[in-house]
Design a protein around this motif. Sequence first.
Motif, PDB file in Angstrom:
ATOM      1  N   MET A   1     -23.820  54.295 -14.635  1.00 41.71           N
ATOM      2  CA  MET A   1     -22.648  53.866 -15.404  1.00 41.71           C
ATOM      3  C   MET A   1     -21.960  52.659 -14.771  1.00 41.71           C
ATOM      4  O   MET A   1     -21.473  51.771 -15.475  1.00 41.71           O
ATOM      5  N   LYS A   2     -21.935  52.604 -13.462  1.00 39.61           N
ATOM      6  CA  LYS A   2     -21.325  51.449 -12.792  1.00 39.61           C
ATOM      7  C   LYS A   2     -22.178  50.206 -13.026  1.00 39.61           C
ATOM      8  O   LYS A   2     -21.654  49.114 -13.290  1.00 39.61           O
ATOM      9  N   ALA A   3     -23.500  50.377 -12.942  1.00 32.88           N
ATOM     10  CA  ALA A   3     -24.403  49.243 -13.187  1.00 32.88           C
ATOM     11  C   ALA A   3     -24.288  48.760 -14.629  1.00 32.88           C
ATOM     12  O   ALA A   3     -24.233  47.553 -14.894  1.00 32.88           O
ATOM     13  N   TYR A   4     -24.252  49.704 -15.561  1.00 34.60           N
ATOM     14  CA  TYR A   4     -24.090  49.373 -16.979  1.00 34.60           C
ATOM     15  C   TYR A   4     -22.795  48.592 -17.193  1.00 34.60           C
ATOM     16  O   TYR A   4     -22.766  47.568 -17.886  1.00 34.60           O
ATOM     17  N   THR A   5     -21.724  49.061 -16.588  1.00 30.56           N
ATOM     18  CA  THR A   5     -20.416  48.421 -16.737  1.00 30.56           C
ATOM     19  C   THR A   5     -20.415  47.011 -16.162  1.00 30.56           C
ATOM     20  O   THR A   5     -19.875  46.074 -16.764  1.00 30.56           O
ATOM     21  N   GLN A   6     -21.036  46.837 -15.003  1.00 28.62           N
ATOM     22  CA  GLN A   6     -21.096  45.520 -14.383  1.00 28.62           C
ATOM     23  C   GLN A   6     -21.858  44.536 -15.268  1.00 28.62           C
ATOM     24  O   GLN A   6     -21.450  43.382 -15.437  1.00 28.62           O
ATOM     25  N   ASN A   7     -22.961  44.989 -15.846  1.00 27.28           N
ATOM     26  CA  ASN A   7     -23.734  44.129 -16.740  1.00 27.28           C
ATOM     27  C   ASN A   7     -22.968  43.825 -18.021  1.00 27.28           C
ATOM     28  O   ASN A   7     -22.949  42.684 -18.496  1.00 27.28           O
ATOM     29  N   TYR A   8     -22.335  44.837 -18.572  1.00 29.70           N
ATOM     30  CA  TYR A   8     -21.557  44.659 -19.800  1.00 29.70           C
ATOM     31  C   TYR A   8     -20.469  43.611 -19.578  1.00 29.70           C
ATOM     32  O   TYR A   8     -20.302  42.683 -20.371  1.00 29.70           O
ATOM     33  N   ASN A   9     -19.736  43.742 -18.489  1.00 33.43           N
ATOM     34  CA  ASN A   9     -18.637  42.820 -18.217  1.00 33.43           C
ATOM     35  C   ASN A   9     -19.134  41.401 -17.943  1.00 33.43           C
ATOM     36  O   ASN A   9     -18.514  40.416 -18.348  1.00 33.43           O
ATOM     37  N   ALA A  10     -20.260  41.294 -17.252  1.00 34.15           N
ATOM     38  CA  ALA A  10     -20.810  39.968 -16.948  1.00 34.15           C
ATOM     39  C   ALA A  10     -21.224  39.242 -18.230  1.00 34.15           C
ATOM     40  O   ALA A  10     -20.892  38.067 -18.427  1.00 34.15           O
ATOM     41  N   PHE A  11     -21.945  39.938 -19.103  1.00 28.19           N
ATOM     42  CA  PHE A  11     -22.342  39.330 -20.375  1.00 28.19           C
ATOM     43  C   PHE A  11     -21.133  39.058 -21.264  1.00 28.19           C
ATOM     44  O   PHE A  11     -21.053  38.025 -21.935  1.00 28.19           O
ATOM     45  N   ARG A  12     -20.194  39.992 -21.266  1.00 33.39           N
ATOM     46  CA  ARG A  12     -19.000  39.833 -22.089  1.00 33.39           C
ATOM     47  C   ARG A  12     -18.188  38.619 -21.661  1.00 33.39           C
ATOM     48  O   ARG A  12     -17.663  37.874 -22.477  1.00 33.39           O
ATOM     49  N   ASP A  13     -18.064  38.415 -20.351  1.00 31.77           N
ATOM     50  CA  ASP A  13     -17.329  37.257 -19.853  1.00 31.77           C
ATOM     51  C   ASP A  13     -17.978  35.954 -20.327  1.00 31.77           C
ATOM     52  O   ASP A  13     -17.294  34.995 -20.678  1.00 31.77           O
ATOM     53  N   GLY A  14     -19.310  35.925 -20.326  1.00 27.85           N
ATOM     54  CA  GLY A  14     -20.004  34.748 -20.822  1.00 27.85           C
ATOM     55  C   GLY A  14     -19.782  34.538 -22.310  1.00 27.85           C
ATOM     56  O   GLY A  14     -19.535  33.418 -22.768  1.00 27.85           O
ATOM     57  N   LEU A  15     -19.836  35.633 -23.064  1.00 28.08           N
ATOM     58  CA  LEU A  15     -19.631  35.542 -24.513  1.00 28.08           C
ATOM     59  C   LEU A  15     -18.228  35.064 -24.865  1.00 28.08           C
ATOM     60  O   LEU A  15     -18.031  34.393 -25.875  1.00 28.08           O
ATOM     61  N   SER A  16     -17.266  35.382 -24.007  1.00 24.69           N
ATOM     62  CA  SER A  16     -15.886  34.968 -24.291  1.00 24.69           C
ATOM     63  C   SER A  16     -15.744  33.449 -24.315  1.00 24.69           C
ATOM     64  O   SER A  16     -14.820  32.920 -24.926  1.00 24.69           O
ATOM     65  N   THR A  17     -16.670  32.732 -23.669  1.00 22.97           N
ATOM     66  CA  THR A  17     -16.592  31.271 -23.648  1.00 22.97           C
ATOM     67  C   THR A  17     -17.046  30.649 -24.958  1.00 22.97           C
ATOM     68  O   THR A  17     -16.719  29.496 -25.253  1.00 22.97           O
ATOM     69  N   ILE A  18     -17.824  31.395 -25.748  1.00 22.50           N
ATOM     70  CA  ILE A  18     -18.282  30.850 -27.026  1.00 22.50           C
ATOM     71  C   ILE A  18     -17.657  31.565 -28.223  1.00 22.50           C
ATOM     72  O   ILE A  18     -17.796  31.120 -29.358  1.00 22.50           O
ATOM     73  N   LEU A  19     -16.977  32.687 -27.952  1.00 19.83           N
ATOM     74  CA  LEU A  19     -16.234  33.386 -29.001  1.00 19.83           C
ATOM     75  C   LEU A  19     -14.760  33.021 -28.891  1.00 19.83           C
ATOM     76  O   LEU A  19     -13.890  33.875 -28.711  1.00 19.83           O
TER      77      LEU A  19
END
Length: 208
Positions: free
Chosen positions: A177-195
Amino acid sequence: MFFSDAIKINFKKYSSESNLAYKNKDFKRGKFLFDSLVKGQLVGTKFDNYSFKKIQGGKLNLESSKKPIFLLTYASWCVPSKGEIPALNKLAQKYSNDVKFVVLFWDKKHNVKKVAKKFNSHITVCFAHETYKNDAPAISSIKHTLGFPTCFYLDEHLKIVDIKRGGGNSSPSVAYMKAYTQNYNAFRDGLSTILINKNISKERLATN
C-alpha cells in the motif's frame, strides 16, 4: 524547436557527464544532470509527431490526440516497481477523458502481449523496435537518449511540459500500500502539470 533537435544538440555533453557521475556512483549528480537537461533544454520544445504501433492493432498518431498526453516508456524485461501499474490504471480510469494515457514498450509485439494485459482499457499500449519499419527516429531520439522507464507530460499541442523518471521508485521491501501510494502520488503530481484546468492538488494519497 522539436524535441528530437534539442536532444541531438544537447545529448552528447549530457551523456558524457552523466556516465561519469554514475560510474562514480554519484547518483545525486546524475539526477541533477537529468533534471538540468529537462528543465533547461527540453521543456518547452515540441514533441515530434511520432506514430506508434498499438498492441490491439492499428497505429497511434500522437498529433491526433487533441488533448494532453501522458507517455510512459518501458521494456518488457523492465520490472515495474510494486504498485506501479495499479496506480497508473487507477489514474487512467479517473482522467482518461482529459488525458491520453500511452504506455510504449521498446520491444517486439510478441514480447509485449502478456504484460500489456496488466494495463486497463483506458491506457493505449504501444510497441516499437529497431527491426520494425519507421521506428528508428523514435528509438534514436527517445530510447537511446533518456532511457526507460521515462514519463513524458505533453500538452494538447505536443509541447513538453515535463519529463520524469518512472513512478515512485519504491524499494522492493516497502509494503504494497505504501508503494502503491508513492507511485500514485508521483504520477498524479506529473499529471497536475498538464491538467491545468482541473484542481487535483488535493488528490494525493496519504503515505501512512
